[in-house]
Design a protein around this motif. Sequence first.
Motif, short mmCIF file in Angstrom:
data_model
loop_
_atom_site.label_atom_id
_atom_site.label_comp_id
_atom_site.label_asym_id
_atom_site.label_seq_id
_atom_site.Cartn_x
_atom_site.Cartn_y
_atom_site.Cartn_z
N THR A 1 0.86 -1.18 0.00
CA THR A 1 0.00 0.00 0.00
C THR A 1 0.89 1.23 0.00
O THR A 1 1.65 1.46 0.96
N LEU A 2 0.84 2.01 -1.07
CA LEU A 2 1.69 3.19 -1.22
C LEU A 2 0.94 4.43 -0.79
O LEU A 2 -0.28 4.56 -1.03
N ASP A 3 1.66 5.35 -0.18
CA ASP A 3 1.05 6.60 0.28
C ASP A 3 1.08 7.68 -0.79
O ASP A 3 1.13 8.88 -0.50
N VAL A 4 1.06 7.26 -2.04
CA VAL A 4 1.07 8.17 -3.17
C VAL A 4 0.42 7.47 -4.36
O VAL A 4 0.49 6.24 -4.46
N VAL A 5 -0.22 8.23 -5.22
CA VAL A 5 -0.82 7.68 -6.44
C VAL A 5 0.05 8.05 -7.62
O VAL A 5 0.25 9.24 -7.91
N HIS A 6 0.59 7.06 -8.30
CA HIS A 6 1.43 7.29 -9.48
C HIS A 6 0.59 7.11 -10.73
O HIS A 6 0.04 6.03 -10.97
N GLU A 7 0.49 8.16 -11.52
CA GLU A 7 -0.21 8.07 -12.80
C GLU A 7 0.70 7.48 -13.88
O GLU A 7 0.24 6.83 -14.82
N ASP A 8 2.00 7.71 -13.72
CA ASP A 8 2.97 7.26 -14.72
C ASP A 8 3.49 5.87 -14.33
O ASP A 8 4.06 5.70 -13.24
N PRO A 9 3.33 4.86 -15.17
CA PRO A 9 3.83 3.51 -14.85
C PRO A 9 5.33 3.47 -14.62
O PRO A 9 5.81 2.70 -13.79
N VAL A 10 6.08 4.30 -15.34
CA VAL A 10 7.53 4.33 -15.15
C VAL A 10 7.88 4.87 -13.77
O VAL A 10 8.74 4.33 -13.07
N ALA A 11 7.20 5.92 -13.34
CA ALA A 11 7.44 6.48 -12.01
C ALA A 11 7.05 5.47 -10.93
O ALA A 11 7.73 5.35 -9.90
N LEU A 12 5.98 4.74 -11.15
CA LEU A 12 5.57 3.71 -10.19
C LEU A 12 6.62 2.63 -10.07
O LEU A 12 7.00 2.23 -8.96
N ARG A 13 7.13 2.17 -11.20
CA ARG A 13 8.15 1.14 -11.18
C ARG A 13 9.42 1.63 -10.48
O ARG A 13 10.03 0.91 -9.68
N GLN A 14 9.84 2.85 -10.75
CA GLN A 14 11.04 3.40 -10.11
C GLN A 14 10.85 3.54 -8.60
O GLN A 14 11.78 3.25 -7.81
N ASP A 15 9.66 3.97 -8.18
CA ASP A 15 9.38 4.10 -6.75
C ASP A 15 9.44 2.74 -6.07
O ASP A 15 10.02 2.59 -4.99
N LEU A 16 8.85 1.73 -6.69
CA LEU A 16 8.85 0.40 -6.10
C LEU A 16 10.25 -0.19 -6.03
O LEU A 16 10.62 -0.83 -5.03
N GLU A 17 11.04 0.00 -7.07
CA GLU A 17 12.40 -0.52 -7.05
C GLU A 17 13.24 0.14 -5.98
O GLU A 17 14.09 -0.51 -5.36
N ALA A 18 13.00 1.42 -5.73
CA ALA A 18 13.72 2.11 -4.66
C ALA A 18 13.31 1.59 -3.29
O ALA A 18 14.15 1.43 -2.39
N ARG A 19 12.03 1.32 -3.11
CA ARG A 19 11.55 0.81 -1.82
C ARG A 19 11.98 -0.63 -1.58
O ARG A 19 12.34 -1.01 -0.46
N LEU A 20 11.91 -1.45 -2.62
CA LEU A 20 12.18 -2.88 -2.48
C LEU A 20 13.66 -3.22 -2.66
O LEU A 20 14.06 -4.35 -2.36
N ARG A 21 14.42 -2.31 -3.19
CA ARG A 21 15.84 -2.54 -3.48
C ARG A 21 16.02 -3.78 -4.36
O ARG A 21 16.86 -4.64 -4.10
N GLY A 22 15.20 -3.85 -5.40
CA GLY A 22 15.28 -4.95 -6.34
C GLY A 22 14.72 -4.53 -7.69
O GLY A 22 14.27 -3.39 -7.87
N ARG A 23 14.76 -5.44 -8.65
CA ARG A 23 14.28 -5.15 -10.00
C ARG A 23 12.86 -5.66 -10.15
O ARG A 23 12.59 -6.87 -10.01
#
Length: 202
Positions: free
Chosen positions: A132-154
């Motif tokens: 559950t993210l505390d932000v809404v990402h409209e851009d799929p690329v931004a969403l993927r980058q945010d998740l990779e930063a949080r999860l420290r994975g690809r």
Amino acid sequence: MFWFALAVDLTAISVLSYALYFRRHGRRDLLLAYVALNTGIFAVVSMLTNQEVGLAVGFGLFGVLSILRLRSDLISQGEIGYYFTAITLGLVNAVAAQTPWILLGLNVLLLTGLYAADHPRLLSRHLRRVMTLDVVHEDPVALRQDLEARLRGRVKRVDVTEVDYVRDLMVVDVRYLASRSDAALSSPERTVALPSWLVGNR
């Protein structure tokens, strides 16, 4: 041949429930459920094979019981695999009691397959998280980058399951490739509980 089949079944369910499941996942309640289900199925199917009742009745009965059991508790997909293997062992050992070599071969096949499929080192870096993210990402690329930063994975795949603009949050189902260090930390520990009389006071 009944007693031989019973001995094989008890050995197989002991390996499945304790050596494979409990030592890897540690849920005592499911260990008891696997043993009770397996021995119960073996006993009833053995009785049905010696009576006028058709085997289809037995298979239908345990199909209904399986559905009821799965709906009564929250268990993971991996635990469902152990659950149905316990059922299959009971059925195989009861039905194939007169063909010992086929019986032994099927037991080895089921246990070996489950051992390999649930091995901690198999695909250990491929993980899944529902976040559950505390932000809404409209851009799929931004969403993927945010998740990779949080999860420290690809990130391999992202499924958005919920978007709430009022509370400004989104729920995502993520499949990702973790780093080697994170995968080592998230792998289940292989520990065995010792009896209290062996532990003593330290």
